[in-house]
Design a protein around this motif. Structure first.
Motif, PDB file in Angstrom:
ATOM      1  N   SER A 105      51.213  29.932  36.270  1.00 47.84           N
ATOM      2  CA  SER A 105      50.259  28.856  36.549  1.00 47.84           C
ATOM      3  C   SER A 105      49.040  29.365  37.327  1.00 47.84           C
ATOM      4  O   SER A 105      47.955  28.807  37.209  1.00 47.84           O
ATOM      5  CB  SER A 105      50.933  27.724  37.318  1.00 47.84           C
ATOM      6  OG  SER A 105      51.389  28.193  38.573  1.00 47.84           O
ATOM      7  N   ILE A 106      49.202  30.431  38.102  1.00 46.47           N
ATOM      8  CA  ILE A 106      48.079  30.985  38.867  1.00 46.47           C
ATOM      9  C   ILE A 106      47.341  32.044  38.069  1.00 46.47           C
ATOM     10  O   ILE A 106      46.117  32.062  38.027  1.00 46.47           O
ATOM     11  CB  ILE A 106      48.577  31.559  40.210  1.00 46.47           C
ATOM     12  CG1 ILE A 106      49.113  30.423  41.075  1.00 46.47           C
ATOM     13  CG2 ILE A 106      47.451  32.297  40.936  1.00 46.47           C
ATOM     14  CD1 ILE A 106      49.799  30.893  42.333  1.00 46.47           C
ATOM     15  N   CYS A 107      48.076  32.935  37.435  1.00 47.70           N
ATOM     16  CA  CYS A 107      47.499  34.009  36.613  1.00 47.70           C
ATOM     17  C   CYS A 107      48.156  33.941  35.234  1.00 47.70           C
ATOM     18  O   CYS A 107      49.149  34.631  34.973  1.00 47.70           O
ATOM     19  CB  CYS A 107      47.746  35.374  37.230  1.00 47.70           C
ATOM     20  SG  CYS A 107      47.037  35.609  38.866  1.00 47.70           S
ATOM     21  N   PRO A 108      47.636  33.107  34.357  1.00 41.40           N
ATOM     22  CA  PRO A 108      48.280  32.944  33.056  1.00 41.40           C
ATOM     23  C   PRO A 108      48.278  34.215  32.201  1.00 41.40           C
ATOM     24  O   PRO A 108      49.057  34.334  31.277  1.00 41.40           O
ATOM     25  CB  PRO A 108      47.499  31.828  32.387  1.00 41.40           C
ATOM     26  CG  PRO A 108      46.273  31.639  33.184  1.00 41.40           C
ATOM     27  CD  PRO A 108      46.474  32.245  34.520  1.00 41.40           C
ATOM     28  N   ASN A 109      47.376  35.153  32.534  1.00 41.92           N
ATOM     29  CA  ASN A 109      47.334  36.433  31.822  1.00 41.92           C
ATOM     30  C   ASN A 109      46.649  37.452  32.716  1.00 41.92           C
ATOM     31  O   ASN A 109      46.270  37.143  33.840  1.00 41.92           O
ATOM     32  CB  ASN A 109      46.617  36.289  30.465  1.00 41.92           C
ATOM     33  CG  ASN A 109      45.216  35.745  30.628  1.00 41.92           C
ATOM     34  OD1 ASN A 109      44.431  36.255  31.424  1.00 41.92           O
ATOM     35  ND2 ASN A 109      44.895  34.692  29.882  1.00 41.92           N
ATOM     36  N   SER A 110      46.483  38.653  32.247  1.00 40.50           N
ATOM     37  CA  SER A 110      45.914  39.712  33.085  1.00 40.50           C
ATOM     38  C   SER A 110      44.390  39.642  33.176  1.00 40.50           C
ATOM     39  O   SER A 110      43.774  40.509  33.782  1.00 40.50           O
ATOM     40  CB  SER A 110      46.335  41.082  32.554  1.00 40.50           C
ATOM     41  OG  SER A 110      45.796  41.297  31.272  1.00 40.50           O
ATOM     42  N   PHE A 111      43.778  38.620  32.602  1.00 43.77           N
ATOM     43  CA  PHE A 111      42.323  38.505  32.616  1.00 43.77           C
ATOM     44  C   PHE A 111      41.815  37.396  33.534  1.00 43.77           C
ATOM     45  O   PHE A 111      40.614  37.227  33.677  1.00 43.77           O
ATOM     46  CB  PHE A 111      41.795  38.245  31.201  1.00 43.77           C
ATOM     47  CG  PHE A 111      42.154  39.328  30.245  1.00 43.77           C
ATOM     48  CD1 PHE A 111      41.515  40.549  30.281  1.00 43.77           C
ATOM     49  CD2 PHE A 111      43.161  39.133  29.321  1.00 43.77           C
ATOM     50  CE1 PHE A 111      41.858  41.557  29.406  1.00 43.77           C
ATOM     51  CE2 PHE A 111      43.512  40.137  28.432  1.00 43.77           C
ATOM     52  CZ  PHE A 111      42.864  41.352  28.483  1.00 43.77           C
ATOM     53  N   TYR A 112      42.730  36.639  34.144  1.00 44.68           N
ATOM     54  CA  TYR A 112      42.270  35.441  34.830  1.00 44.68           C
ATOM     55  C   TYR A 112      43.309  34.945  35.832  1.00 44.68           C
ATOM     56  O   TYR A 112      44.469  34.770  35.491  1.00 44.68           O
ATOM     57  CB  TYR A 112      42.012  34.386  33.754  1.00 44.68           C
ATOM     58  CG  TYR A 112      41.847  32.973  34.221  1.00 44.68           C
ATOM     59  CD1 TYR A 112      40.693  32.569  34.862  1.00 44.68           C
ATOM     60  CD2 TYR A 112      42.840  32.034  33.988  1.00 44.68           C
ATOM     61  CE1 TYR A 112      40.541  31.259  35.265  1.00 44.68           C
ATOM     62  CE2 TYR A 112      42.691  30.726  34.380  1.00 44.68           C
ATOM     63  CZ  TYR A 112      41.529  30.353  35.031  1.00 44.68           C
ATOM     64  OH  TYR A 112      41.374  29.062  35.433  1.00 44.68           O
ATOM     65  N   CYS A 113      42.889  34.758  37.078  1.00 46.32           N
ATOM     66  CA  CYS A 113      43.722  34.133  38.105  1.00 46.32           C
ATOM     67  C   CYS A 113      42.904  33.046  38.784  1.00 46.32           C
ATOM     68  O   CYS A 113      41.699  33.203  38.978  1.00 46.32           O
ATOM     69  CB  CYS A 113      44.160  35.139  39.165  1.00 46.32           C
ATOM     70  SG  CYS A 113      45.264  36.429  38.567  1.00 46.32           S
ATOM     71  N   GLN A 114      43.561  31.953  39.126  1.00 45.03           N
ATOM     72  CA  GLN A 114      42.892  30.873  39.859  1.00 45.03           C
ATOM     73  C   GLN A 114      43.756  30.494  41.052  1.00 45.03           C
ATOM     74  O   GLN A 114      44.891  30.101  40.904  1.00 45.03           O
ATOM     75  CB  GLN A 114      42.647  29.672  38.965  1.00 45.03           C
ATOM     76  CG  GLN A 114      43.900  29.038  38.398  1.00 45.03           C
ATOM     77  CD  GLN A 114      43.591  27.839  37.533  1.00 45.03           C
ATOM     78  OE1 GLN A 114      42.463  27.629  37.119  1.00 45.03           O
ATOM     79  NE2 GLN A 114      44.600  27.035  37.256  1.00 45.03           N
ATOM     80  N   ILE A 115      43.187  30.646  42.239  1.00 46.00           N
ATOM     81  CA  ILE A 115      43.916  30.343  43.458  1.00 46.00           C
ATOM     82  C   ILE A 115      43.356  29.026  43.992  1.00 46.00           C
ATOM     83  O   ILE A 115      42.178  28.943  44.363  1.00 46.00           O
ATOM     84  CB  ILE A 115      43.775  31.469  44.503  1.00 46.00           C
ATOM     85  CG1 ILE A 115      44.347  32.782  43.941  1.00 46.00           C
ATOM     86  CG2 ILE A 115      44.515  31.113  45.769  1.00 46.00           C
ATOM     87  CD1 ILE A 115      43.345  33.677  43.334  1.00 46.00           C
TER      88      ILE A 115
END
Length: 162
Positions: free
Chosen positions: A55-65
């Motif tokens: 839910s925070i980093c759905p893949n290795s290209f994007y994280c949302q905190i």
């Protein structure tokens, strides 16, 4: 008065007027600012230690905190943001930004390598969040490690929403 002395007086007066005009033109106007203290102004700091889950980093290209939503009746003025994260050995182009959505952000300056595939992005910034908005720190790039704990912080103050 002779023609020559009146000419000298005229030149002196013109020079004085020019000096006054230059100093008046370069005078700084007072900035319209609101102090970050006083009635109705509340210091704000939130720190998020995150484990990059789906839910925070759905893949290795994007994280949302995500941070707590801004309280009703308040505006959050963020004055500093930071994030610590890890990337793979081939990772490039990681960008840390702050915003209310991935498409409404402000980037922080390039992160600094601190060792063992870890980076820190930290910078003063001015970003406004309105009542009810959720502040996010985003990490986007090519190879964010999704199995290492990271940390993100925002600091600022809450003011009455107008």
């Amino acid at each position: 008065m002779s023609h020559r002395s009146s000419s000298l007086v005229r030149r002196a007066v013109l020079a004085a007027v020019a000096v006054l005009a230059c100093s008046a033109a370069s005078a700084q106007k007072a900035a319209l600012v609101q102090p970050a203290f006083g009635p109705g102004i509340t210091p704000y700091q939130s720190n998020q230690l995150y484990n990059p889950s789906a839910s925070i980093c759905p893949n290795s290209f994007y994280c949302q905190i995500a941070f707590p939503p801004v309280p009703a009746g308040k505006r959050l003025v963020v004055t500093h943001a930071s994030a610590t994260y890890s990337v793979t050995q081939t990772g490039t182009e990681e960008i840390v930004s702050i915003g209310a959505s991935l498409f409404d952000t402000m980037d922080l300056p390039a992160a600094v390598y601190v060792g063992t595939l870890r980076y820190v992005a930290s910078s003063p910034i001015t970003y406004y969040f309105e009542p009810g908005q959720t502040p996010y720190v985003f990490i986007t790039g090519s190879s964010v490690l999704t199995n290492n704990t990271g940390h993100a912080s925002i600091v600022g103050y809450l003011v009455p929403a107008s």
